[in-house]
Motif scaffolding. Structure first.
Motif, short mmCIF file in Angstrom:
data_model
loop_
_atom_site.label_atom_id
_atom_site.label_comp_id
_atom_site.label_asym_id
_atom_site.label_seq_id
_atom_site.Cartn_x
_atom_site.Cartn_y
_atom_site.Cartn_z
N TYR A 6 -47.57 -98.45 95.50
CA TYR A 6 -47.25 -97.69 95.23
C TYR A 6 -46.77 -96.48 95.44
O TYR A 6 -47.48 -96.07 96.21
N ARG A 9 -43.66 -100.42 95.27
CA ARG A 9 -43.41 -100.58 94.98
C ARG A 9 -42.62 -101.29 93.92
O ARG A 9 -41.53 -103.02 93.92
N ARG A 10 -42.45 -100.49 92.91
CA ARG A 10 -40.94 -101.55 92.11
C ARG A 10 -39.43 -101.04 92.53
O ARG A 10 -38.98 -101.94 92.30
N THR A 146 -46.47 -106.49 88.19
CA THR A 146 -47.94 -105.13 87.46
C THR A 146 -47.28 -103.61 88.36
O THR A 146 -46.51 -103.79 89.44
N ASN A 147 -48.09 -102.85 88.00
CA ASN A 147 -47.70 -101.28 88.01
C ASN A 147 -48.81 -100.86 88.64
O ASN A 147 -49.79 -99.83 87.80
N ARG A 159 -54.04 -102.16 84.86
CA ARG A 159 -52.35 -101.91 85.69
C ARG A 159 -52.72 -103.00 86.73
O ARG A 159 -51.47 -103.45 86.87
N ARG A 164 -46.48 -104.97 83.74
CA ARG A 164 -45.86 -103.73 83.74
C ARG A 164 -44.21 -103.83 82.99
O ARG A 164 -43.88 -103.25 82.94
N TYR A 165 -43.94 -104.73 84.29
CA TYR A 165 -42.20 -104.17 84.03
C TYR A 165 -41.65 -105.99 84.10
O TYR A 165 -42.26 -106.69 84.97
#
Length: 173
Positions: A6, A9-10, A146-147, A159, A164-165
């Protein structure tokens, strides 16, 4: 490549999904103004044009061009009141999009100072799939991730293992 922690990561997961779905080079219309991820796509040899900040609920002109192979929309549709309209009007034959998933333990995001920076929709995966199919898209691939956040508490723990995405690669039917 981009580190897997993070906040990048996204970006790493999104880029991984994009590479799998649409290998570079590709001529992309990226919904939204230029942003850090559109710059990453350019560095990865994608030809990227961004929309100009127009209200995509009211003005779908940008997506009516047949000059693009792909439209990308990374965390855009949740900000639109009526995402069906723009999805229906896209002329490119391919779409890669990500949306935040609705989390049972967290309210939808809403900025108290910026009216444009709100989530009108946080989707469940089946809702986004249905929206795409109704707008004339056939889903070819999807992924969730996940996030994780580096905070203490129940929600940060959840989380770590609650997706999450949601990413989707779709083609026009």
């Amino acid at each position: 490549m981009y580190e897997k922690t993070y906040p990048n990561r996204r970006y790493h997961k999104t880029l991984e999904f994009l590479h799998k779905s649409i290998p570079p080079p590709a001529n992309i219309l990226d919904l939204g103004v230029e942003n850090p991820f559109s710059k990453i796509m350019q560095k990865e040899n994608y030809q990227v044009t961004n929309t100009g900040g127009e209200d995509l609920d009211l003005d779908t002109t940008a997506v009516k061009s047949k000059n693009f192979e792909v439209v990308t929309a990374f965390e855009i549709f949740e900000h639109l009141v009526a995402p069906f309209n723009i999805l229906k009007d896209i002329q490119a034959p391919k779409l890669v999009a990500t949306v935040p998933l609705k989390l049972w333990f967290s309210e939808a995001y809403r900025s108290k100072t910026d009216m444009r920076d709100r989530h009108f929709h946080e989707f469940e995966d089946w809702q986004f799939d249905w929206l795409l199919e109704k707008a004339g898209w056939k889903i070819k691939d999807s992924a969730k991730w996940t996030n994780p956040v580096k905070k203490i508490g129940i929600r940060p723990v959840l989380r770590n293992f609650t997706p999450r995405y949601y990413a989707v690669y779709a083609e026009r039917t």
